[in-house]
Design a protein around this motif. Structure first.
Motif, mmCIF file in Angstrom:
data_model
loop_
_atom_site.group_PDB
_atom_site.id
_atom_site.type_symbol
_atom_site.label_atom_id
_atom_site.label_comp_id
_atom_site.label_asym_id
_atom_site.label_seq_id
_atom_site.Cartn_x
_atom_site.Cartn_y
_atom_site.Cartn_z
ATOM 1 N N PRO A 136 0.804 -1.224 0.000
ATOM 2 C CA PRO A 136 0.000 0.000 0.000
ATOM 3 C C PRO A 136 0.842 1.280 0.000
ATOM 4 O O PRO A 136 0.293 2.356 0.207
ATOM 5 C CB PRO A 136 -0.764 -0.124 1.317
ATOM 6 C CG PRO A 136 0.225 -0.791 2.232
ATOM 7 C CD PRO A 136 1.036 -1.720 1.375
ATOM 8 N N TYR A 137 2.134 1.179 -0.219
ATOM 9 C CA TYR A 137 2.978 2.384 -0.174
ATOM 10 C C TYR A 137 2.818 3.232 -1.437
ATOM 11 O O TYR A 137 2.737 4.460 -1.351
ATOM 12 C CB TYR A 137 4.451 2.009 0.087
ATOM 13 C CG TYR A 137 4.652 1.639 1.535
ATOM 14 C CD1 TYR A 137 4.905 2.617 2.477
ATOM 15 C CD2 TYR A 137 4.498 0.325 1.968
ATOM 16 C CE1 TYR A 137 5.020 2.303 3.825
ATOM 17 C CE2 TYR A 137 4.608 -0.005 3.308
ATOM 18 C CZ TYR A 137 4.868 0.996 4.237
ATOM 19 O OH TYR A 137 4.965 0.684 5.564
ATOM 20 N N GLU A 138 2.777 2.557 -2.618
ATOM 21 C CA GLU A 138 2.491 3.286 -3.859
ATOM 22 C C GLU A 138 1.900 2.322 -4.871
ATOM 23 O O GLU A 138 2.423 1.228 -5.073
ATOM 24 C CB GLU A 138 3.735 3.970 -4.476
ATOM 25 C CG GLU A 138 5.029 3.201 -4.330
ATOM 26 C CD GLU A 138 5.735 3.586 -3.050
ATOM 27 O OE1 GLU A 138 5.592 4.741 -2.622
ATOM 28 O OE2 GLU A 138 6.423 2.740 -2.471
ATOM 29 N N PHE A 139 0.790 2.737 -5.458
ATOM 30 C CA PHE A 139 0.117 1.904 -6.456
ATOM 31 C C PHE A 139 -0.811 2.802 -7.260
ATOM 32 O O PHE A 139 -1.062 3.954 -6.886
ATOM 33 C CB PHE A 139 -0.657 0.760 -5.784
ATOM 34 C CG PHE A 139 -1.666 1.186 -4.745
ATOM 35 C CD1 PHE A 139 -1.265 1.500 -3.449
ATOM 36 C CD2 PHE A 139 -3.027 1.283 -5.040
ATOM 37 C CE1 PHE A 139 -2.193 1.901 -2.483
ATOM 38 C CE2 PHE A 139 -3.954 1.674 -4.081
ATOM 39 C CZ PHE A 139 -3.530 1.988 -2.801
ATOM 40 N N TYR A 140 -1.284 2.260 -8.378
ATOM 41 C CA TYR A 140 -2.168 3.047 -9.231
ATOM 42 C C TYR A 140 -3.623 2.866 -8.819
ATOM 43 O O TYR A 140 -4.087 1.759 -8.581
ATOM 44 C CB TYR A 140 -2.016 2.621 -10.697
ATOM 45 C CG TYR A 140 -0.829 3.277 -11.364
ATOM 46 C CD1 TYR A 140 -0.939 4.558 -11.907
ATOM 47 C CD2 TYR A 140 0.396 2.631 -11.435
ATOM 48 C CE1 TYR A 140 0.153 5.177 -12.506
ATOM 49 C CE2 TYR A 140 1.497 3.246 -12.038
ATOM 50 C CZ TYR A 140 1.366 4.508 -12.575
ATOM 51 O OH TYR A 140 2.435 5.119 -13.166
ATOM 52 N N ASP A 141 -4.332 3.993 -8.770
ATOM 53 C CA ASP A 141 -5.787 3.984 -8.666
ATOM 54 C C ASP A 141 -6.224 4.722 -9.923
ATOM 55 O O ASP A 141 -6.118 5.946 -9.988
ATOM 56 C CB ASP A 141 -6.216 4.723 -7.397
ATOM 57 C CG ASP A 141 -7.727 4.755 -7.252
ATOM 58 O OD1 ASP A 141 -8.415 4.064 -8.040
ATOM 59 O OD2 ASP A 141 -8.223 5.474 -6.364
ATOM 60 N N GLY A 142 -6.643 3.986 -10.948
ATOM 61 C CA GLY A 142 -6.847 4.597 -12.265
ATOM 62 C C GLY A 142 -5.493 5.054 -12.786
ATOM 63 O O GLY A 142 -4.541 4.272 -12.773
ATOM 64 N N ASP A 143 -5.400 6.320 -13.186
ATOM 65 C CA ASP A 143 -4.089 6.792 -13.644
ATOM 66 C C ASP A 143 -3.363 7.617 -12.575
ATOM 67 O O ASP A 143 -2.350 8.251 -12.832
ATOM 68 C CB ASP A 143 -4.214 7.579 -14.963
ATOM 69 C CG ASP A 143 -5.143 8.774 -14.822
ATOM 70 O OD1 ASP A 143 -5.672 8.985 -13.696
ATOM 71 O OD2 ASP A 143 -5.347 9.492 -15.816
ATOM 72 N N GLN A 144 -3.893 7.574 -11.345
ATOM 73 C CA GLN A 144 -3.296 8.319 -10.228
ATOM 74 C C GLN A 144 -2.403 7.408 -9.393
ATOM 75 O O GLN A 144 -2.802 6.284 -9.088
ATOM 76 C CB GLN A 144 -4.406 8.797 -9.289
ATOM 77 C CG GLN A 144 -5.235 9.930 -9.801
ATOM 78 C CD GLN A 144 -4.597 11.231 -9.356
ATOM 79 O OE1 GLN A 144 -3.898 11.855 -10.143
ATOM 80 N NE2 GLN A 144 -4.792 11.616 -8.106
ATOM 81 N N ILE A 145 -1.249 7.884 -9.003
ATOM 82 C CA ILE A 145 -0.425 7.128 -8.050
ATOM 83 C C ILE A 145 -0.830 7.542 -6.641
ATOM 84 O O ILE A 145 -0.788 8.725 -6.299
ATOM 85 C CB ILE A 145 1.076 7.366 -8.285
ATOM 86 C CG1 ILE A 145 1.466 6.855 -9.681
ATOM 87 C CG2 ILE A 145 1.911 6.677 -7.198
ATOM 88 C CD1 ILE A 145 2.896 7.164 -10.084
ATOM 89 N N VAL A 146 -1.276 6.558 -5.858
ATOM 90 C CA VAL A 146 -1.760 6.828 -4.507
ATOM 91 C C VAL A 146 -1.002 5.933 -3.529
ATOM 92 O O VAL A 146 -0.179 5.117 -3.942
ATOM 93 C CB VAL A 146 -3.283 6.560 -4.402
ATOM 94 C CG1 VAL A 146 -4.060 7.493 -5.319
ATOM 95 C CG2 VAL A 146 -3.613 5.094 -4.738
ATOM 96 N N GLY A 147 -1.323 6.068 -2.238
ATOM 97 C CA GLY A 147 -0.720 5.201 -1.233
ATOM 98 C C GLY A 147 -0.037 5.999 -0.131
ATOM 99 O O GLY A 147 -0.044 7.233 -0.133
ATOM 100 N N ILE A 148 0.531 5.269 0.815
ATOM 101 C CA ILE A 148 1.150 5.892 1.990
ATOM 102 C C ILE A 148 2.207 6.919 1.581
ATOM 103 O O ILE A 148 2.202 8.062 2.055
ATOM 104 C CB ILE A 148 1.796 4.801 2.879
ATOM 105 C CG1 ILE A 148 0.715 3.891 3.463
ATOM 106 C CG2 ILE A 148 2.663 5.422 3.983
ATOM 107 C CD1 ILE A 148 1.242 2.616 4.113
#
Ligand code: GLN
Length: 255
Positions: A49-61
């Motif tokens: 969960p530190y960095e991953f894609y949600d659609g074309d957005q990079i999200v995460g901790i």
């Protein structure tokens, strides 16, 4: 294993000592960055969960902590996705301002970049098939181990079990896929991504054993002490006021 932990702790302490030297926080407008007023973050967005894609957005901790730091410094945040192994060189080359990627502080990296205060703890976990005879790190001898290229898990496994027994994949998801397909006997990877990968792949489990414990921190160029002090100062405030813990708790649920 204990030796590694002690070494890492020593490194972190050296790092904290260094960070503590620069006490005054520079005003945002004077902090030099790749693009004026923008904090450019290099990461590898295949590490939930530190960095991953949600659609074309990079999200995460890491994205949220970076945003909170940028906000404190009055900067905009830009995230650049790249191979994990390119992050340190990009920081050194001045292509990005900070490397934030669940990145473990270790001796070799400390020779190339500075690190902020640590903001999270990582544990190298071992993923196996549910019916595997591997029950502890000692059972890894002679097995084929999948890892993510250029990560600490990669380094430890090559040191402990020999290069010939380790297959490095470009990211964690590909390594876990290889395990599911029986191409390797296990995968050594950081525990939070491990939980994510196991929950999305049937027939896999994480061993209830900790291979190595590590500190995650932000990598910053050795040539930009002003930025190190600014980012470290902001991060320390975000740790002290509970913001970092709130972000961690949002993504990592207590068991
Ligand atoms: N914590 C590990 C390292 O620093 C893995 C990080 C990652 O793959 N993003 O090497």
């Amino acid at each position: 294993m204990k030796k590694k932990l002690a070494l890492l702790l020593t490194c972190s302490m050296v790092m904290l000592g260094l960070a503590a030297c620069g006490s005054e926080k520079a005003a945002s407008s004077t902090v030099p960055t790749v693009v004026d007023g923008v904090l450019t973050m290099g990461t590898n967005a295949q590490f939930p969960p530190y960095e991953f894609y949600d659609g074309d957005q990079i999200v995460g901790i890491d994205a949220e902590i970076a945003q909170a730091i940028a906000d404190k410094l009055g900067m905009k945040l830009e995230i650049t996705d790249m191979d994990f192994g390119s992050i340190i060189t990009s920081v050194q080359a001045g292509k990005v301002d900070v490397g934030i990627a669940g990145m473990t502080v270790n001796e070799e990296r400390l020779q190339n970049v500075n690190f902020s205060t640590s903001y999270a703890t990582g544990v190298q976990a071992i993923i196996v098939k549910e019916d595997s005879d591997i029950a502890s790190p000692d059972d890894l001898a002679g097995k084929l181990i999948g890892v993510q290229e250029n990560t600490t898990g990669h380094i430890y496994c090559e040191d402990d079990f020999g290069t010939e027994n380790v297959i490095a994949y470009t990211n964690g998801a590909t390594a876990v896929q290889a395990l599911a397909q029986g191409k390797v006997d296990c995968v050594v990877i950081d525990n939070e991504p491990a939980k994510n990968f196991v929950s999305t792949n049937e027939g896999l489990k994480i061993l209830n054993t900790e291979y190595v414990t590590e500190d995650y921190a932000i990598a910053i160029s050795k040539d930009n002490e002003e930025l190190l002090n600014a980012v470290d100062g902001a991060l320390k405030e975000l740790i002290a006021d509970g913001t970092v813990q709130t972000i961690l708790d949002k993504y990592i649920k207590a068991e």
